[in-house]
Write a protein that holds these residues in place. Structure first.
Motif: not given
Length: 288
Positions: A109-117
């Motif tokens: 789980w990437i929580a707060g992934c923004a633009n995907g970096e």
């Protein structure tokens, strides 16, 4: 519920009303974000939309819902880099991955992934470590425009030298250019990196746990929350992880001063990685 303080300025009152209006009108909850940070971002939005004060912004956002996505862009942080803080990704590769291999399937789980970096960094790392085919990534954010950019996997070409430098320092096994094609001033990342990812709207301030995962990476998100919301988010992460699961945070973030601290053991503290304990005292009491 808003708490009125005798020392409130007019701007304090406007800020309270605007935050409450965003929550009640659109169910985006910024009430427990760092007040200083939210005020600074809303002041930028106020200038952008051409208002003399926050009351003008309040009126617009209540009556022109089409402006909401742009406002959310001001309220959320989308600035990051691929393999940002290379020591963190090296620790994932060298210390965390050997443990993740012991599970037959893996959820991240990437929580707060923004633009995907962060997602593309981990997807590349997991591919190089032979874990891609048995890993499912969940990438969540409250900013739907940022999620759309993450799904596209397109970044400005002038950012690639920094990305490539970070990749090498993080222990990359090839060349970052193996994973993208460049033309017309942008780099398009290999769409097969997105073959095992779910992008979804999820709000750490108001939403619940949605799945058990083995690794949570939520970096440079908690620093924008107040203490109560930090504790809530850490509680979500703890309840998402099985015993032995991993939590990664940003360089200025920690579990040490939260009631959730007892749920986590030090694993690679210098790189901000913790491991889920088998049971906390609260869980043990509940089990009895």
């Amino acid at each position: 519920m808003m708490i009125m303080r005798s020392e409130d300025t007019l701007e304090d009152i406007e800020l309270d009303l605007l935050i409450e209006a965003i929550w009640r009108r659109y169910q985006y909850d910024f009430r427990d974000y760092s007040r200083t940070s939210v005020l600074r971002r809303l002041q930028r939005a106020q200038a952008h939309f051409g208002h003399a004060n926050l009351s003008g912004l309040l009126d617009q956002i209540l009556h022109e819902p089409e402006c909401l996505p742009e406002l959310i862009g001001f309220l959320t942080i989308q600035v990051s880099d691929m393999f940002r803080d290379p020591d963190y990704f090296r620790a994932i590769r060298e210390k965390v991955v050997p443990h993740l291999r012991t599970w037959p399937s893996i959820k991240v789980w990437i929580a707060g992934c923004a633009n995907g970096e962060e997602f593309y960094s981990l997807a590349i790392l997991f591919r190089e470590e032979g874990l891609e085919d048995r890993t499912l990534f969940y990438c969540t954010d409250i900013n739907t425009a940022a999620l759309a950019r993450a799904k596209a996997g397109i970044f400005e070409i002038d950012r690639l030298p920094g990305f490539s430098r970070n990749y090498r320092e993080a222990g990359g096994k090839g060349s970052l250019s193996d994973y993208y094609t460049a033309n017309y001033g942008v780099a398009r990342f290999d769409p097969t990196l997105r073959s095992r990812v779910v992008f979804a709207d999820h709000n750490l301030a108001s939403d619940a746990v949605f799945s058990e995962v083995h690794f949570v990476s939520s970096r440079n998100v908690l620093i924008y929350f107040d203490r109560a919301l930090q504790d809530r988010a850490l509680g979500l992460f703890a309840r998402s992880l099985p015993p032995g699961g991993f939590l990664g945070l940003g360089t200025k973030e920690t579990v040490l001063f939260s009631p959730e601290r007892e749920n986590f053991a030090d694993f690679a503290p210098d790189e901000k990685v913790w491991r889920r304990r088998s049971h906390s005292s609260q869980e043990a009491a509940y089990a009895e």
